[in-house]
Design a protein around this motif. Structure first.
Motif, mmCIF file in Angstrom:
data_model
loop_
_atom_site.group_PDB
_atom_site.id
_atom_site.type_symbol
_atom_site.label_atom_id
_atom_site.label_comp_id
_atom_site.label_asym_id
_atom_site.label_seq_id
_atom_site.Cartn_x
_atom_site.Cartn_y
_atom_site.Cartn_z
ATOM 1 N N ARG A 272 0.971 -0.987 0.397
ATOM 2 C CA ARG A 272 -0.278 0.016 -0.459
ATOM 3 C C ARG A 272 1.221 1.269 0.053
ATOM 4 N N GLU A 273 1.774 1.099 0.604
ATOM 5 C CA GLU A 273 2.973 2.291 0.987
ATOM 6 C C GLU A 273 3.187 2.697 -0.792
ATOM 7 N N ILE A 274 4.289 1.482 -0.945
ATOM 8 C CA ILE A 274 4.856 2.475 -2.921
ATOM 9 C C ILE A 274 3.411 2.693 -3.538
ATOM 10 N N MET A 275 2.350 1.775 -3.444
ATOM 11 C CA MET A 275 1.151 2.165 -3.625
ATOM 12 C C MET A 275 0.512 3.596 -3.932
ATOM 13 N N LEU A 276 0.371 3.934 -3.038
ATOM 14 C CA LEU A 276 -0.192 5.740 -2.825
ATOM 15 C C LEU A 276 1.471 6.398 -2.947
ATOM 16 N N ALA A 277 2.376 5.774 -2.934
ATOM 17 C CA ALA A 277 3.663 6.641 -2.728
ATOM 18 C C ALA A 277 3.014 7.069 -4.802
ATOM 19 N N THR A 278 3.167 6.200 -5.636
ATOM 20 C CA THR A 278 2.559 6.058 -7.171
ATOM 21 C C THR A 278 1.870 7.431 -7.290
ATOM 22 N N LEU A 279 0.172 6.379 -6.587
ATOM 23 C CA LEU A 279 -0.675 7.236 -6.446
ATOM 24 C C LEU A 279 0.086 9.382 -6.692
ATOM 25 N N ASN A 280 0.659 9.356 -5.360
ATOM 26 C CA ASN A 280 0.768 10.698 -5.077
ATOM 27 C C ASN A 280 1.820 11.144 -6.813
ATOM 28 N N ARG A 281 2.765 9.980 -7.192
ATOM 29 C CA ARG A 281 3.574 10.773 -8.075
ATOM 30 C C ARG A 281 2.934 11.277 -9.948
ATOM 31 N N ALA A 282 1.546 10.210 -9.575
ATOM 32 C CA ALA A 282 0.718 10.625 -10.814
ATOM 33 C C ALA A 282 0.207 11.690 -10.570
ATOM 34 N N ALA A 283 -0.329 11.897 -9.259
ATOM 35 C CA ALA A 283 -1.217 12.624 -9.233
ATOM 36 C C ALA A 283 -0.755 14.353 -9.047
ATOM 37 N N HIS A 284 1.115 14.748 -9.089
ATOM 38 C CA HIS A 284 2.044 15.503 -9.323
ATOM 39 C C HIS A 284 1.880 16.288 -10.621
ATOM 40 N N TYR A 285 1.784 14.299 -11.744
ATOM 41 C CA TYR A 285 1.918 14.940 -13.618
ATOM 42 C C TYR A 285 0.916 15.438 -13.324
ATOM 43 N N LEU A 286 -0.407 14.898 -12.943
ATOM 44 C CA LEU A 286 -1.962 15.829 -12.761
ATOM 45 C C LEU A 286 -1.960 16.794 -12.452
ATOM 46 N N GLY A 287 -1.234 17.674 -11.961
ATOM 47 C CA GLY A 287 -1.471 18.789 -10.988
ATOM 48 C C GLY A 287 -2.097 18.774 -9.568
ATOM 49 N N ILE A 288 -2.878 17.834 -9.580
ATOM 50 C CA ILE A 288 -3.733 18.359 -7.687
ATOM 51 C C ILE A 288 -2.575 17.815 -6.832
ATOM 52 N N ALA A 289 -1.491 17.238 -6.734
ATOM 53 C CA ALA A 289 -0.362 16.740 -5.323
ATOM 54 C C ALA A 289 -0.905 18.565 -4.707
ATOM 55 N N ASP A 290 -1.227 17.533 -3.519
ATOM 56 C CA ASP A 290 -0.941 18.108 -1.677
ATOM 57 C C ASP A 290 -0.794 17.999 -0.992
ATOM 58 N N THR A 291 -1.413 18.238 0.104
ATOM 59 C CA THR A 291 -0.359 17.543 1.944
ATOM 60 C C THR A 291 -1.790 16.375 2.069
ATOM 61 N N THR A 292 -2.819 16.722 1.514
ATOM 62 C CA THR A 292 -3.805 15.323 2.257
ATOM 63 C C THR A 292 -3.793 14.711 1.637
ATOM 64 N N LEU A 293 -2.917 14.022 0.159
ATOM 65 C CA LEU A 293 -2.895 13.219 -0.316
ATOM 66 C C LEU A 293 -1.711 12.414 -0.231
ATOM 67 N N ALA A 294 -0.798 13.345 0.169
ATOM 68 C CA ALA A 294 -0.287 13.345 0.765
ATOM 69 C C ALA A 294 0.701 12.257 2.513
ATOM 70 N N GLN A 295 -0.567 11.501 2.850
ATOM 71 C CA GLN A 295 -0.988 11.091 4.033
ATOM 72 C C GLN A 295 -0.584 9.266 3.874
ATOM 73 N N GLN A 296 -0.851 8.768 5.091
ATOM 74 C CA GLN A 296 -0.672 7.593 4.760
ATOM 75 C C GLN A 296 -2.294 7.065 5.296
ATOM 76 N N ILE A 297 -3.260 7.184 4.625
ATOM 77 C CA ILE A 297 -4.347 6.745 4.135
ATOM 78 C C ILE A 297 -4.983 4.751 3.861
ATOM 79 N N SER A 298 -5.990 4.706 3.598
ATOM 80 C CA SER A 298 -6.853 3.891 2.237
ATOM 81 C C SER A 298 -6.471 4.112 0.465
ATOM 82 N N ILE A 299 -6.205 3.349 -0.247
ATOM 83 C CA ILE A 299 -6.485 3.569 -1.806
ATOM 84 C C ILE A 299 -7.602 4.501 -1.800
ATOM 85 N N ALA A 300 -8.689 3.671 -1.219
ATOM 86 C CA ALA A 300 -9.920 4.542 -1.409
ATOM 87 C C ALA A 300 -10.315 6.181 -1.138
#
Ligand code: GLU
Length: 323
Positions: A275-303
């Motif tokens: 899950r940790e690596i998947m969240l990190a991957t999603l955050n990298r994708a969010a960065h490219y999509l221009g929607i990355a922020d601190t709430t997304l950077a938290q340790q939460i579930s994928i859902a």
């Protein structure tokens, strides 16, 4: 018989989705099964999923295996597993282009009946020779602007490649939701393009247009590497009497050498167990999509991550509507 399309259309700008009454949103992710998803293709999948969810719409998955020699056995199932692991669930059964060839033939028959198609026997080498003689410099793997050699040859349409006959004046304009006004002179910048190859395989251009119409897709969200194909697809939609969907081309994910992530550039498959690596991957994708922020950077579930990302995408839609 040769017909040309309405000149008004040739000059006009299609904003996409210019319908009388808005249709329910239907988006799609259309991976070619040439390998597993990497960060680049996941970013495209995520962007199109978020756009569908933020619009309260449907999201479809279409496996684009029309180019059967390029298809890697098992890649389709792996892609579907990866999408599921990342919570990108689809709303209708996935479709495979290899099972839909009769639809593409129908589309092609319509164009043949309108006199818009001709047979071509040129090899790539022959086209290169003609272009070089005309002083055009060619780099390897470059898409060639077809010089029209077979246009008036009246070759049979049975055993040859089939090309779309473009009118001389063929400037296609459209508005991309992210990139704004676009325009391409199809005759000068692309040339008569292939819809069925000499080996009988239908090309991406025809299959994608027929499928988007058959699946009632209203919004196409895909990587910016496909931007230069959009004018051809809009031209085909007009020739076939289809509606044009809205287009949004997403920023490309590149490696440190500035190359697009792809199988050719040895992009790594995305992780789908931690899950940790998947969240990190999603955050990298969010960065490219221009929607990355601190709430997304938290340790939460994928859902939960996807829920917050959908809100961020929705904020962006509100801005899109008010600008
Ligand atoms: N199959 C194409 C690809 O994987 C995408 C086509 C599209 O979204 O129109 O690059």
């Amino acid at each position: 018989m040769t017909t040309s399309l309405n000149p008004q259309f040739n000059q006009g700008t299609r904003s996409g989705g210019s319908r009388q009454s808005p249709k329910p949103y239907r988006g799609r992710f259309a991976p070619s099964p040439t390998g597993p998803l990497h960060l680049g293709s996941l970013t495209t999948a995520l962007g199109s999923w978020l756009d569908a969810r933020a619009h309260g719409g449907m999201w479809l998955v279409r496996i684009e295996d029309v180019d059967t020699p390029r298809t890697v056995p098992g890649a389709d199932q792996l892609i579907l597993e990866q999408l599921k692991a990342y919570g990108l669930e689809w709303d209708e059964e996935p479709t495979w282009q290899s099972e839909r060839t009769s639809l593409y033939q129908k589309g092609l028959d319509q164009l043949i009946a309108k006199g818009l198609i001709y047979g071509c026997q040129c090899s790539r080498k022959q086209i290169e020779d003609v272009l070089q003689l005309a002083g055009v410099s060619i780099s390897p793997n470059q898409e060639l602007i077809y010089p029209g050699t077979c246009r008036e040859q009246h070759l049979s349409i049975e055993n040859h490649a089939l090309r779309m006959r473009l009118p001389k004046d063929c400037v296609i304009g459209f508005v991309d939701r992210g990139l704004g006004k676009q325009s391409q002179d199809l005759h000068r910048q692309v040339g008569d393009f292939v819809l069925r190859r000499a080996d009988g395989l239908f090309t991406y251009q025809l299959a994608v247009v027929v499928d988007d119409q058959a699946q009632r897709v209203t919004h196409v969200v895909r990587g910016a590497d496909l931007l230069s194909n959009t004018a051809r697809q809009i031209y085909l939609q007009c020739a076939l009497g289809y509606e044009t969907p809205h287009y949004l081309h997403l920023p490309l994910v590149t490696n440190t050498a500035g190359e697009k992530l792809s199988k050719q550039t040895q992009a790594a498959a995305i992780e789908m167990h931690s899950r940790e690596i998947m969240l990190a991957t999603l955050n990298r994708a969010a960065h490219y999509l221009g929607i990355a922020d601190t709430t997304l950077a938290q340790q939460i579930s994928i859902a939960q991550w996807l829920g917050i990302a959908t809100e961020r995408w929705n904020d962006r839609l509100v801005k899109e509507c008010s600008s």
